[in-house]
Design a protein around this motif. Structure first.
Motif, mmCIF file in Angstrom:
data_model
loop_
_atom_site.group_PDB
_atom_site.id
_atom_site.type_symbol
_atom_site.label_atom_id
_atom_site.label_comp_id
_atom_site.label_asym_id
_atom_site.label_seq_id
_atom_site.Cartn_x
_atom_site.Cartn_y
_atom_site.Cartn_z
ATOM 1 N N LEU A 267 0.821 -1.212 0.000
ATOM 2 C CA LEU A 267 0.000 0.000 0.000
ATOM 3 C C LEU A 267 0.853 1.260 0.000
ATOM 4 N N GLU A 268 2.109 1.142 0.417
ATOM 5 C CA GLU A 268 3.008 2.289 0.361
ATOM 6 C C GLU A 268 3.159 2.800 -1.063
ATOM 7 N N LYS A 269 2.971 1.925 -2.053
ATOM 8 C CA LYS A 269 3.125 2.321 -3.456
ATOM 9 C C LYS A 269 2.131 3.393 -3.872
ATOM 10 N N VAL A 270 1.008 3.493 -3.145
ATOM 11 C CA VAL A 270 0.026 4.534 -3.438
ATOM 12 C C VAL A 270 0.038 5.607 -2.351
ATOM 13 N N GLY A 271 1.133 5.691 -1.600
ATOM 14 C CA GLY A 271 1.301 6.767 -0.633
ATOM 15 C C GLY A 271 0.782 6.487 0.756
#
Length: 245
Positions: A225-229
């Protein structure tokens, strides 16, 4: 999450929202998001919910995923909660503004006093706000403007300290504070918890965290989920429905 003094940070509930398939494809609402491993994102999100409920003893409320709201799991952006008051934010992106509706309803059902941002010139991201127990730090950013910060101060009748830097830099190095949640679940005799991104996610944060001897560290991952901030502070809202001292 509390008022200055003994009750600071004592929480009884956590609110999260499920991960929709549209977030995995990166195509929801034309958001232009990076594609990610949906199964892994949902698995990590489920582990987060489990630790909030089982490890920290909070009552977990989960909003269902909505395909029209690919960034809906980042519901920490949608409200600023202190004591029994919830300020519903006004996201910078118009596509994200419908995200607040389900959060508003859930917080109303929990008995919180709801405050709306009526000024259409204001923008506010909930994860740009940090309450220390005495004052609010509000990071001015692409997502939060000066008027939004003023509304935080007006709502909670407190001093708002404005900064052009992410509030993460005020507490932990390497911008890791946005990936930590400090919680006092209110259990008699229990030490507070620090829910944090584990070494696999943020290895550079471990040295700082290991210096904290008076808290129970609870590692959790949100690498997909870090990939979308998403940081931990954006993936859940924690609050108390108990009277505050």
């Amino acid at each position: 999450m509390g008022t200055p003094g003994e009750g600071l940070g004592r929480c009884s509930h956590a609110l999260i929202r499920g991960v929709p398939e549209s977030l995995g494809s990166g195509e929801g609402s034309g958001a232009g998001l990076p594609a990610l491993d949906l199964a892994k994102a949902q698995r990590e999100h489920g582990v987060l919910g489990g630790k909030l409920r089982q490890r920290l003893g909070l009552q977990l409320l989960e909003l269902p995923p909505e395909e029209s709201l690919p960034l809906g799991p980042l519901l920490g952006d949608t409200a600023v909660i202190q004591g029994d008051t919830a300020l519903i934010t006004r996201p910078w992106s118009p596509a994200r503004r419908p995200e607040v509706d389900g959060v508003r309803k859930a917080l109303q059902d929990l008995g919180l006093r709801i405050v709306e941002m009526g000024d259409e010139s204001a923008t506010l991201d909930g994860t740009d706000v940090l309450f220390t127990g005495r004052e609010f730090f509000v990071g001015l950013s692409k997502w939060t403007n000066h008027r939004g910060a003023e509304i935080v101060a007006d709502t909670f009748r407190a001093m708002a300290v404005l900064t052009d830097h992410p509030y993460a830099s005020l507490t932990l190095p390497d911008d890791t504070a946005a990936d930590c949640l400090f919680l006092r679940p209110g259990l008699p005799g229990a030490s507070p918890f620090l829910l944090h991104r584990g070494g696999g996610d943020l290895p550079n944060s471990q040295e700082a965290l290991q210096k904290l001897t008076d808290v129970t560290l609870v590692p959790v991952s949100c690498s997909e989920l870090e990939k979308v901030g998403a940081g931990l502070s954006s993936l859940c809202l924690v609050l108390s429905t108990r009277p505050h001292s």
